[in-house]
Design a protein around this motif. Structure first.
Motif, PDB file in Angstrom:
ATOM      1  N   ILE A  73      57.041  75.989  32.885  1.00  0.00           N
ATOM      2  CA  ILE A  73      57.201  77.064  31.337  1.00  0.00           C
ATOM      3  C   ILE A  73      56.231  76.502  30.885  1.00  0.00           C
ATOM      4  O   ILE A  73      55.959  75.062  30.127  1.00  0.00           O
ATOM      5  CB  ILE A  73      58.432  76.410  31.637  1.00  0.00           C
ATOM      6  N   ARG A  74      55.658  77.203  30.074  1.00  0.00           N
ATOM      7  CA  ARG A  74      54.710  77.241  28.915  1.00  0.00           C
ATOM      8  C   ARG A  74      55.626  77.564  27.033  1.00  0.00           C
ATOM      9  O   ARG A  74      56.055  78.502  27.353  1.00  0.00           O
ATOM     10  CB  ARG A  74      53.563  78.090  28.881  1.00  0.00           C
ATOM     11  N   LEU A  75      55.623  76.399  26.623  1.00  0.00           N
ATOM     12  CA  LEU A  75      56.725  76.987  25.135  1.00  0.00           C
ATOM     13  C   LEU A  75      56.313  78.215  24.261  1.00  0.00           C
ATOM     14  O   LEU A  75      55.170  78.132  23.944  1.00  0.00           O
ATOM     15  CB  LEU A  75      57.071  75.863  25.041  1.00  0.00           C
ATOM     16  N   ALA A  76      56.803  78.587  23.905  1.00  0.00           N
ATOM     17  CA  ALA A  76      56.499  79.909  23.117  1.00  0.00           C
ATOM     18  C   ALA A  76      56.384  79.797  21.787  1.00  0.00           C
ATOM     19  O   ALA A  76      57.264  78.507  22.229  1.00  0.00           O
ATOM     20  CB  ALA A  76      57.554  80.835  23.362  1.00  0.00           C
ATOM     21  N   HIS A  77      55.818  79.840  21.152  1.00  0.00           N
ATOM     22  CA  HIS A  77      55.974  79.829  19.292  1.00  0.00           C
ATOM     23  C   HIS A  77      55.095  78.587  19.283  1.00  0.00           C
ATOM     24  O   HIS A  77      54.856  78.329  18.175  1.00  0.00           O
ATOM     25  CB  HIS A  77      57.550  80.063  19.119  1.00  0.00           C
ATOM     26  N   ILE A  78      54.475  77.723  20.325  1.00  0.00           N
ATOM     27  CA  ILE A  78      54.059  76.384  19.456  1.00  0.00           C
ATOM     28  C   ILE A  78      52.806  76.055  20.114  1.00  0.00           C
ATOM     29  O   ILE A  78      52.134  76.685  21.192  1.00  0.00           O
ATOM     30  CB  ILE A  78      54.955  75.302  19.919  1.00  0.00           C
TER      31      ILE A  78
END
Length: 172
Positions: free
Chosen positions: A57-62
């Protein structure tokens, strides 16, 4: 020449087949699901286990500082303390980045990890890929109160740090 062309075509089809098989279960993910966090790659990348399948998972928005940057290790530790070995809610639009990581928001006990990282000064709002203004507000507050990476006199954004690293390798 003909045999070489056949080998090349065969190889392309084999690669496509392998890709399709290896990503088939991941491609059919719901937009919201629960998974156990089994690994922390860095501040903005985790690994979860869903239906006995590992998913990155690549954390969205950051965007978090890189491991070799100031606060890179602290960001990773923050993520680990927040969710390692816990059942979290993954919220996604089903999009993947170029490294085949699922882009998502991670929630645990009504707290959003992505927002917590920004609010505590361990991540920046990645405006290039996000238009969510709540992250902008959280970043401004963290900057004002000099939280996390904002306590430094000089800050190099992670995307610029990566760019510099690539250009140094090109000149060697």
């Amino acid at each position: 020449m003909k045999i070489k062309l056949m080998k090349s075509t065969y190889f392309k089809y084999l690669c496509i087949l392998v890709l399709c098989v290896s990503f088939s279960s991941v491609e059919k993910l719901p937009h919201e699901f629960f998974a156990k966090v089994i690994g922390i790659k860095d501040g903005d990348t985790i690994e979860v286990l869903y239906n006995k399948e590992p998913i990155i998972i690549r954390l969205a928005h950051i965007d978090c500082p890189e491991k070799k940057q100031p606060f890179g290790q602290k960001a990773k530790q923050f993520v680990s303390d927040f969710c390692f070995d816990k059942e979290v809610k993954i919220i996604t639009k089903g999009k993947f980045d170029r490294y085949r990581r699922l882009i998502a928001v991670v929630q645990y006990k009504n707290k959003i990890l992505n927002k917590q990282l920004v609010a505590n000064g361990y991540a920046l709002h990645f405006k290039k890929y996000s238009k969510d203004t709540t992250y902008n507000i959280l970043e401004k507050e963290a900057r004002f109160y000099k939280k996390g990476m904002w306590s430094q006199k000089e800050l190099i954004e992670p995307w610029l740090f990566r760019k510099r690293k690539v250009s140094k390798k090109a000149h060697q």
